[in-house]
Design an enzyme around this catalytic site. Structure first.
Site, PDB file in Angstrom:
ATOM      1  N   GLY A  40      -5.254   9.757   3.030  1.00  0.00           N
ATOM      2  CA  GLY A  40      -5.383  10.556   2.024  1.00  0.00           C
ATOM      3  C   GLY A  40      -6.519  10.424   0.827  1.00  0.00           C
ATOM      4  O   GLY A  40      -7.012  11.254   0.409  1.00  0.00           O
TER       5      GLY A  40
ATOM      6  N   ASP B 198       0.883  -1.149   0.032  1.00  0.00           N
ATOM      7  CA  ASP B 198       0.083  -0.223  -0.100  1.00  0.00           C
ATOM      8  C   ASP B 198       0.949   1.190   0.015  1.00  0.00           C
ATOM      9  O   ASP B 198       2.082   1.276   0.209  1.00  0.00           O
ATOM     10  CB  ASP B 198      -0.918  -0.005   1.311  1.00  0.00           C
ATOM     11  CG  ASP B 198      -2.209   0.619   1.086  1.00  0.00           C
ATOM     12  OD1 ASP B 198      -2.232   1.615   0.115  1.00  0.00           O
ATOM     13  OD2 ASP B 198      -3.052   0.739   1.920  1.00  0.00           O
TER      14      ASP B 198
ATOM     15  N   GLU C  99      -8.315  -0.232   4.360  1.00  0.00           N
ATOM     16  CA  GLU C  99      -6.833  -0.333   4.426  1.00  0.00           C
ATOM     17  C   GLU C  99      -6.270  -1.042   5.556  1.00  0.00           C
ATOM     18  O   GLU C  99      -5.252  -1.774   5.591  1.00  0.00           O
ATOM     19  CB  GLU C  99      -6.090   0.878   3.855  1.00  0.00           C
ATOM     20  CG  GLU C  99      -6.090   1.322   2.649  1.00  0.00           C
ATOM     21  CD  GLU C  99      -5.536   2.820   2.177  1.00  0.00           C
ATOM     22  OE1 GLU C  99      -5.326   3.205   1.159  1.00  0.00           O
ATOM     23  OE2 GLU C  99      -5.635   3.568   3.219  1.00  0.00           O
TER      24      GLU C  99
HETATM   25  C1  5RP Z   1      -5.530   5.992   0.566  1.00  0.00           C
HETATM   26  C2  5RP Z   1      -4.268   6.275   0.863  1.00  0.00           C
HETATM   27  C3  5RP Z   1      -2.982   6.237   0.261  1.00  0.00           C
HETATM   28  O1  5RP Z   1      -2.418   5.074   0.199  1.00  0.00           O
HETATM   29  C4  5RP Z   1      -2.473   7.455   0.580  1.00  0.00           C
HETATM   30  O2  5RP Z   1      -3.096   8.568   0.525  1.00  0.00           O
HETATM   31  C5  5RP Z   1      -1.153   7.607  -0.504  1.00  0.00           C
HETATM   32  O3  5RP Z   1      -1.640   7.980  -1.711  1.00  0.00           O
HETATM   33  P1  5RP Z   1      -0.761   8.408  -2.955  1.00  0.00           P
HETATM   34  O4  5RP Z   1       0.216   7.119  -3.341  1.00  0.00           O
HETATM   35  O5  5RP Z   1      -1.804   8.917  -4.145  1.00  0.00           O
HETATM   36  O6  5RP Z   1       0.094   9.312  -2.526  1.00  0.00           O
HETATM   37  O7  5RP Z   1      -3.989   5.890   2.334  1.00  0.00           O
HETATM   38  O8  5RP Z   1      -6.486   6.059   1.815  1.00  0.00           O
END
Ligand code: 5RP
Length: 231
Positions: free
Chosen positions: A97, A82, A104
């Site tokens: 975010g 992730d 998750e």
């Molecule tokens: C989604 C998340 C994402 O993993 C986190 O926001 C990072 O996103 P990105 O790879 O687009 O920067 O936690 O809920």
């Protein structure tokens, strides 16, 4: 450039994937690269079975022919890959975010190993520049918001609290049908205590602090991908 770095980190995580593995698939732009690369391996004959952490990731995986399952059918997963919004030196994270923090966290907790992939802009010390997402039930939003404000004040938040999407005229709704409050800390000095205090509020469903969950991070820099291991 940044997309290239994300893809490099994703490619490193792919080297951890073995035939027959049960995988958790993260959400966000970096996880998207991993799912894309995994799809290429699946097209070449790799057998894996995956649990997605969002409807968006599920749709991407299905489009690539990746076999999906759920945590009713599978009791444990071997590995989850992730992204993250922030990573500290102990591999504690802020996530959410993209609004998928609840699924998750459920998927990461059901996994033997969680690997995070990111570019080096995500490495911070301490956590807290990125607003902490707090997923809340829609019922009793006012009462929950007031209780969360008290907790974040007690933990030294430098900024306030914002209902995600409010400034765009429509609150953001998660895949689970909840709202997200983004809390502006600046720095989070006691993440464990903050986690406990937030989870003690009845309307809080979950928050984006992932503490002691991630065991390894592949962090892409302009000079190559660094491997960070939890001590
Ligand atoms: C989604 C998340 C994402 O993993 C986190 O926001 C990072 O996103 P990105 O790879 O687009 O920067 O936690 O809920």
């Amino acid at each position: 450039m940044s997309e290239d770095l994300k893809r490099e980190a994703a490619a490193m995580a792919l080297t951890e994937v073995r035939e027959g593995m049960r995988l958790g698939l993260g959400t966000g732009s970096t996880a998207r690269h991993f799912v894309d690369l995994l799809g290429q391996r699946v097209a070449q004959g790799l057998n894996v079975i995956c649990v997605p952490t969002s409807e968006a990731t599920a749709a991407q995986a299905i489009s690539l022919g990746i076999t999906l399952s759920d945590l009713e059918t599978l009791d444990r997963l071997d590995l989850t890959v992730d992204g993250a919004d922030e990573i500290d030196a102990d591999l504690n994270l802020i996530k959410g975010g993209g609004g998928a923090l609840l699924r998750e966290k459920i998927v990461a907790a059901a996994s033997d190993v969680m690997i995070v992939i990111a570019d080096d802009s995500k490495c911070v010390d301490p956590l807290g520049k990125f607003p902490l997402p707090i997923e809340v039930n829609r019922f009793g939003l006012g009462a929950t918001t007031r209780a969360v404000v008290e907790v974040i004040k007690a933990h030294g938040a430098e900024g306030g609290l914002k209902l995600r999407g409010e400034d765009k005229g429509e609150a953001f709704v998660t895949d689970g049908g909840h709202f997200i409050l983004d809390a502006f800390f600046g720095r989070i000095s006691q993440p464990e205590a903050l986690s406990n205090d937030l989870l003690n509020i009845p309307g809080v469903v979950q928050h984006g602090l992932f503490l002691n969950m991630c065991s390894k991070a592949y962090v892409a820099t302009p000079n190559g991908v660094k491997t960070l291991q939890r001590k």
